[in-house]
Design a protein around this motif. Structure first.
Motif: not given
Length: 287
Positions: A157-160, A219-222, A281-283
């Protein structure tokens, strides 16, 4: 909780979340992947949906650009498949929850689209999804259509993608002239369950987060969630990323109908992202 559910598209990002949420509540769930049920086969739909109370259709042709050159194939899944499931559900005495999209609108508004706003899809994907909505409504006024948008979750997905690119490059450029509502698939799954539990009247509802953001905002939040400097995410325009299918400039959906039936909309996209980030995103990737 309804006795027996069937989730179609159970291995997709949203379908998997619906299955997980239902099993977490102890529900009886029939999880059907694309390999286990071909939605374009009407007879198979009737056979597999016999004896269920609620059907969630999370299956779809979602390759937006590919649909431009393969609209008939996309129509077979998004429209004919939706009709087959809706008719089969009605025949079984079951209620269908059909997942749709913001792409049914023209994407040129400046205020949130109401559930009954005029539809005007600009892409093959949008046209086929709108045809699916019509087919579902024609099969039974009791069926539910839940439109969502800018979905992310425990799948590509986009955040990944953004997190990966930030790990590979010093700076990245992300579109800043499209506005929508980043939405966690888990929140949509929860909303589907809440709509059914509330015995919400049939019709269309919008299942997106509250508030608005651009792709660059997300994207900035990611970046921030990954412990990175959000200034590494620069702004660019849609014109810099020409694609076969047009992308909506405005993908903001209103939630008035949810409020009218006493079902709370999903919370703020920024607040929900903070909750979702470790899962998405994974811990180890969250700073």
């Amino acid at each position: 909780m309804t006795t027996r559910w069937a989730v179609v598209g159970a291995r997709g990002m949203l379908g998997a979340e619906v299955v997980s949420a239902l099993r977490g509540k102890g529900a009886d769930v029939v999880a059907l992947s694309r390999d286990e049920l071909d939605v374009t086969d009407a007879a198979a739909c009737r056979s597999r949906l016999s004896g269920v109370d609620v059907v969630v259709n999370a299956s779809a042709w979602t390759a937006v650009d590919d649909a431009e050159a393969s609209e008939a194939a996309a129509f077979a899944v998004n429209a004919t498949g939706a009709r087959n499931l809706a008719v089969a559900a009605s025949g079984a005495g079951a209620r269908l929850v059909h997942v749709s999209t913001d792409y049914v609108f023209d994407g040129e508004a400046s205020t949130p689209y109401a559930e009954d706003a005029v539809t005007a899809p600009r892409s093959a994907y949008g046209r086929t999804k709108l045809a699916g909505e019509w087919a579902v409504a024609a099969a039974s006024p009791d069926h539910l259509v839940v439109r969502t948008a800018w979905l992310y979750g425990a799948a590509p997905c986009f955040p990944r993608t953004i997190a990966r690119l930030l790990s590979e490059r010093d700076r990245i450029a992300v579109v800043d002239d499209q506005r929508g509502q980043p939405t966690w698939a888990r929140d949509v799954a929860d909303l589907v369950l809440r709509l059914v539990d509330a015995a919400a009247p049939g019709g269309t509802y919008h299942g997106t987060s509250s508030g608005t953001a651009t792709w660059r905002d997300l994207a900035r939040a990611v970046a921030t969630s990954s412990g990175l400097d959000p200034e590494r995410v620069e702004a660019t325009t849609s014109a810099a990323y020409q694609r076969p299918a047009p992308r909506p400039t405005w993908s903001v959906l209103g939630h008035e109908r949810l409020l009218a039936v006493g079902v709370d909309p999903v919370g703020s996209w920024a607040d929900r992202w903070e909750v979702a980030a470790p899962s998405v995103l994974g811990p180890s990737a969250v700073g």
